[in-house]
Design an enzyme around this catalytic site. Structure first.
Site, PDB file in Angstrom:
ATOM      1  N   HIS A  71      -9.602   7.255   6.237  1.00 22.95           N
ATOM      2  CA  HIS A  71      -8.655   6.203   6.974  1.00 22.95           C
ATOM      3  C   HIS A  71      -9.573   4.855   7.844  1.00 22.95           C
ATOM      4  O   HIS A  71      -9.026   4.258   8.583  1.00 22.95           O
ATOM      5  CB  HIS A  71      -7.930   6.639   8.074  1.00 22.95           C
ATOM      6  N   ASN A  77       5.858   9.484  -1.446  1.00 22.06           N
ATOM      7  CA  ASN A  77       4.979   8.568  -2.202  1.00 22.06           C
ATOM      8  C   ASN A  77       5.652   7.358  -2.282  1.00 22.06           C
ATOM      9  O   ASN A  77       4.967   6.432  -2.987  1.00 22.06           O
ATOM     10  CB  ASN A  77       5.038   9.182  -3.827  1.00 22.06           C
ATOM     11  N   HIS A  83      -3.868  12.192  -3.116  1.00 21.17           N
ATOM     12  CA  HIS A  83      -2.601  12.933  -3.564  1.00 21.17           C
ATOM     13  C   HIS A  83      -2.602  13.719  -4.682  1.00 21.17           C
ATOM     14  O   HIS A  83      -1.892  14.840  -4.728  1.00 21.17           O
ATOM     15  CB  HIS A  83      -1.451  11.656  -3.334  1.00 21.17           C
ATOM     16  N   ARG A  86      -6.106   6.613  -1.695  1.00 20.72           N
ATOM     17  CA  ARG A  86      -4.812   7.538  -1.339  1.00 20.72           C
ATOM     18  C   ARG A  86      -4.373   8.312  -2.461  1.00 20.72           C
ATOM     19  O   ARG A  86      -4.080   9.308  -2.258  1.00 20.72           O
ATOM     20  CB  ARG A  86      -4.077   6.628  -0.463  1.00 20.72           C
ATOM     21  N   SER A 117      -1.801  13.757 -12.414  1.00 15.50           N
ATOM     22  CA  SER A 117      -0.431  13.911 -12.622  1.00 15.50           C
ATOM     23  C   SER A 117       0.644  13.461 -11.651  1.00 15.50           C
ATOM     24  O   SER A 117       1.567  12.863 -12.117  1.00 15.50           O
ATOM     25  CB  SER A 117       0.033  15.418 -12.048  1.00 15.50           C
TER      26      SER A 117
HETATM   27  C1  HEM Z   1      -5.574  14.720   7.171  1.00 18.82           C
HETATM   28  C2  HEM Z   1      -4.239  14.399   6.937  1.00 18.82           C
HETATM   29  C3  HEM Z   1      -3.655  13.049   6.502  1.00 18.82           C
HETATM   30  C4  HEM Z   1      -2.479  12.437   6.600  1.00 18.82           C
HETATM   31  C5  HEM Z   1      -1.450  13.280   7.697  1.00 18.82           C
HETATM   32  C6  HEM Z   1      -2.617  11.224   5.985  1.00 18.82           C
HETATM   33  C7  HEM Z   1      -1.279  10.298   6.369  1.00 18.82           C
HETATM   34  C8  HEM Z   1      -1.336   9.240   5.945  1.00 18.82           C
HETATM   35  C9  HEM Z   1      -0.457   8.217   5.988  1.00 18.82           C
HETATM   36  C10 HEM Z   1       0.931   8.541   6.887  1.00 18.82           C
HETATM   37  C11 HEM Z   1      -0.741   6.942   5.505  1.00 18.82           C
HETATM   38  C12 HEM Z   1       0.091   5.542   5.490  1.00 18.82           C
HETATM   39  C13 HEM Z   1       0.943   5.425   4.216  1.00 18.82           C
HETATM   40  C14 HEM Z   1       1.736   4.280   4.583  1.00 18.82           C
HETATM   41  O1  HEM Z   1       2.340   4.019   5.423  1.00 18.82           O
HETATM   42  O2  HEM Z   1       1.672   3.483   3.378  1.00 18.82           O
HETATM   43  C15 HEM Z   1      -2.127   7.139   5.142  1.00 18.82           C
HETATM   44  C16 HEM Z   1      -2.629   6.162   4.433  1.00 18.82           C
HETATM   45  C17 HEM Z   1      -3.822   6.322   3.631  1.00 18.82           C
HETATM   46  N1  HEM Z   1      -4.436   7.405   3.610  1.00 18.82           N
HETATM   47 FE1  HEM Z   1      -4.096   9.350   4.473  1.00 18.82          FE
HETATM   48  N2  HEM Z   1      -3.550  11.115   5.383  1.00 18.82           N
HETATM   49  C18 HEM Z   1      -4.297  12.118   5.591  1.00 18.82           C
HETATM   50  C19 HEM Z   1      -5.599  12.211   4.955  1.00 18.82           C
HETATM   51  C20 HEM Z   1      -6.043  11.544   4.098  1.00 18.82           C
HETATM   52  C21 HEM Z   1      -7.177  11.759   3.213  1.00 18.82           C
HETATM   53  C22 HEM Z   1      -8.086  13.082   3.098  1.00 18.82           C
HETATM   54  C23 HEM Z   1      -7.584  10.677   2.595  1.00 18.82           C
HETATM   55  C24 HEM Z   1      -8.726  10.557   1.487  1.00 18.82           C
HETATM   56  C25 HEM Z   1      -9.881  11.273   1.501  1.00 18.82           C
HETATM   57  C26 HEM Z   1      -6.587   9.646   2.907  1.00 18.82           C
HETATM   58  C27 HEM Z   1      -6.693   8.401   2.749  1.00 18.82           C
HETATM   59  C28 HEM Z   1      -5.807   7.411   3.114  1.00 18.82           C
HETATM   60  C29 HEM Z   1      -5.835   5.930   2.595  1.00 18.82           C
HETATM   61  C30 HEM Z   1      -7.096   5.457   1.986  1.00 18.82           C
HETATM   62  C31 HEM Z   1      -4.902   5.340   3.126  1.00 18.82           C
HETATM   63  C32 HEM Z   1      -4.587   3.995   3.105  1.00 18.82           C
HETATM   64  C33 HEM Z   1      -3.528   3.717   1.806  1.00 18.82           C
HETATM   65  C34 HEM Z   1      -3.342   2.138   1.575  1.00 18.82           C
HETATM   66  O3  HEM Z   1      -4.120   1.416   2.209  1.00 18.82           O
HETATM   67  O4  HEM Z   1      -2.250   1.877   0.810  1.00 18.82           O
HETATM   68  N3  HEM Z   1      -5.750  10.280   4.090  1.00 18.82           N
HETATM   69  N4  HEM Z   1      -2.452   8.499   5.162  1.00 18.82           N
HETATM   70  C1  LIG Z   2      10.735   6.427  -5.953  1.00 13.71           C
HETATM   71  C2  LIG Z   2       9.452   5.259  -5.683  1.00 13.71           C
HETATM   72  O1  LIG Z   2       9.727   4.231  -5.434  1.00 13.71           O
HETATM   73  N1  LIG Z   2       8.264   5.563  -6.060  1.00 13.71           N
HETATM   74  C3  LIG Z   2       7.302   4.740  -6.224  1.00 13.71           C
HETATM   75  C4  LIG Z   2       5.686   5.581  -5.836  1.00 13.71           C
HETATM   76  O2  LIG Z   2       4.879   4.488  -5.872  1.00 13.71           O
HETATM   77  C5  LIG Z   2       4.899   3.764  -6.957  1.00 13.71           C
HETATM   78  C6  LIG Z   2       3.745   2.441  -6.763  1.00 13.71           C
HETATM   79  O3  LIG Z   2       4.007   1.739  -5.701  1.00 13.71           O
HETATM   80  C7  LIG Z   2       6.154   2.894  -7.324  1.00 13.71           C
HETATM   81  O4  LIG Z   2       6.131   1.973  -8.416  1.00 13.71           O
HETATM   82  C8  LIG Z   2       7.156   3.793  -7.286  1.00 13.71           C
HETATM   83  O5  LIG Z   2       8.369   3.072  -7.626  1.00 13.71           O
END
Ligand code: HEM
Ligand SMILES: CC(=O)N[C@H]1CO[C@H](CO)[C@@H](O)[C@@H]1O
Ligand SMILES: *[C@@H]1O[C@H](CO)[C@@H](O)[C@H](O)[C@H]1NC(C)=O
Ligand SMILES: *[C@@H]1O[C@H](CO)[C@@H](O)[C@H](O)[C@H]1NC(C)=O
Length: 336
Positions: free
Chosen positions: A202, A102, A74, A70, A84
């Site tokens: 996902h 973030n 980003h 993720r 960055s």
């Molecule tokens: C298509 C549009 C996308 C949307 C709207 C989206 C949105 C999100 C959101 C809301 C989360 C949950 C964040 C949280 O609550 O911590 C998430 C998690 C994640 N996203 Fe996406 N995402 C998108 C595309 C992608 C893409 C293109 C990738 C990578 C190729 C990706 C990889 C991930 C991964 C791996 C997680 C899990 C992160 C974790 O376990 O900490 N996402 N995404």
């Molecule tokens: C503002 C803020 O809390 N940013 C966070 C962005 O994500 C990293 C990793 O979890 C945090 O360390 C930052 O504090």
């Protein structure tokens, strides 16, 4: 006659390409200036050093894989793939990673990139960019949890700009429509097919309750729960995320059926109303993306081929080479 069979062949080739049956060639998608052997002389063990750190970190915390992916995604969508996102805020600059959106970016993902870079600095100081570390480490982590392996092009420079204000509008949001998502990905040079394949990321990782609460409580005037969501799944989510008293730290797997495997279950889930985020579920319902979801649900190899191709393209967005960037010594701060 010759003309007819040529266009027929061409049409077939196009069809096969669409459906992922032609083996991809990495050379078709590289950005100028990157190469596979970039560190061959300056840091020949770069891949091995990163791999050791990454596999150790993964045994400590499985969540590292989803977290890293993720963050990599980003990073590439904001200012291009230039690390960055790793820059820490300073008194005079609110950095990219501290943008509101973030807040949930996962600590283990950050940690693995910093650790790999520190290991490299011991053996090849000042040689390997943080952005190349991110690309290699992410590839390795995904491969370790079941994704296919691909060669990473190297030679990216680390960026000189990191601003929280540049994040909004460059990162997709789970409430966006398919056409909004498509235009964002298109603005980054990624096709609808790339977008559907990358959303397969996902298949691992987690989301916080607030990212899907609007689907399970007071959805709209007609329905309390999003009718496109499976009822038992919605009930399970409600139990984990009570409406008034949900815990901001609770996370639920993006892929409810095989949360720890990098596989195509993300797509088969979508076909059954088991998508967690609205932005996931709508991919299986919108006519523009539905065909791709179905083909990846049907055949994991098709998903893998498109995912790899799209990851390589993702890794080339806004890449800096030459004097447009630097090789950071510490991934969290600009050199000067
Ligand atoms: C298509 C549009 C996308 C949307 C709207 C989206 C949105 C999100 C959101 C809301 C989360 C949950 C964040 C949280 O609550 O911590 C998430 C998690 C994640 N996203 Fe996406 N995402 C998108 C595309 C992608 C893409 C293109 C990738 C990578 C190729 C990706 C990889 C991930 C991964 C791996 C997680 C899990 C992160 C974790 O376990 O900490 N996402 N995404
Ligand atoms: C503002 C803020 O809390 N940013 C966070 C962005 O994500 C990293 C990793 O979890 C945090 O360390 C930052 O504090
Ligand atoms: C990059 O792509 C160009 C053509 O687009 C090709 O000539 C070159 O060999 C490629 N380089 C690598 C390292 O793949
Ligand atoms: C509620 O959502 C459903 C499913 O998306 C939709 O068909 C319906 O028109 C919506 N109702 C209202 C009042 O917006």
């Amino acid at each position: 006659m010759a003309k007819v069979s040529f266009s027929l062949l061409f049409a077939l080739y196009f069809l096969f390409l669409q459906w992922g049956l032609v083996p991809y060639t990495a050379t078709a998608y590289n950005a100028s200036g990157l190469s596979y052997d970039f560190y061959e002389k300056s840091c020949p063990n770069v891949e091995r050093i990163i791999h050791n750190v990454v596999s150790q970190k993964l045994t400590e915390a499985f969540s590292t894989a989803g977290g890293a992916l993720r963050i990599f995604f980003h990073d590439c969508f904001v200012e291009g793939c230039d690390a960055s996102v790793l820059i820490a805020s300073s008194k005079t600059n609110k950095a990219e990673r501290d943008a509101e959106i973030n807040l949930s970016l996962p600590g283990d993902g950050y940690e693995v990139f910093f650790r790999a870079k520190r290991a490299l600095e011991l053996q090849c100081p000042g040689i390997v960019s943080c952005t190349d570390v991110m690309a290699i480490a992410t590839r390795d982590l995904l491969n370790l949890v079941g994704a296919p392996r691909w060669e990473v092009l190297k030679g990216r420079k680390d960026g000189l700009v990191s601003k929280a204000s540049r994040v909004t509008g460059n990162i997709p949001e789970p409430t966006q429509t398919v056409s909004e998502l498509i235009s964002l990905f298109k603005s980054k040079g990624l096709s609808v097919l790339d977008m559907v394949a990358l959303s397969g990321g996902h298949t691992i990782g987690f989301s916080h309750c607030d990212q899907f609460m609007s689907r399970i409580y007071s959805f709209n005037e007609t329905f309390d729960i999003d009718p496109t969501m499976d009822k038992d799944y919605a009930q399970m989510l409600q139990e984990s995320c009570p409406e008034k008293t949900f815990d901001r730290n609770i996370v639920l797997p993006n892929d409810v059926s095989t949360p720890q495997a990098f596989d195509n279950a993300y797509y088969t889930n979508l076909q059954k109303g088991l998508g967690l985020l609205s932005s996931d579920q709508i991919l299986a319902l919108d006519p523009t993306t539905q065909g791709y979801v179905n083909s990846m649900a049907e055949n994991q190899q098709v998903f893998f081929r498109h995912f790899v191709r799209a990851m390589i393209k993702l890794g080339e967005i806004g890449v800096k080479t030459g004097s447009n960037g630097e090789i950071r010594q510490d991934c969290g701060v600009f050199n000067s």
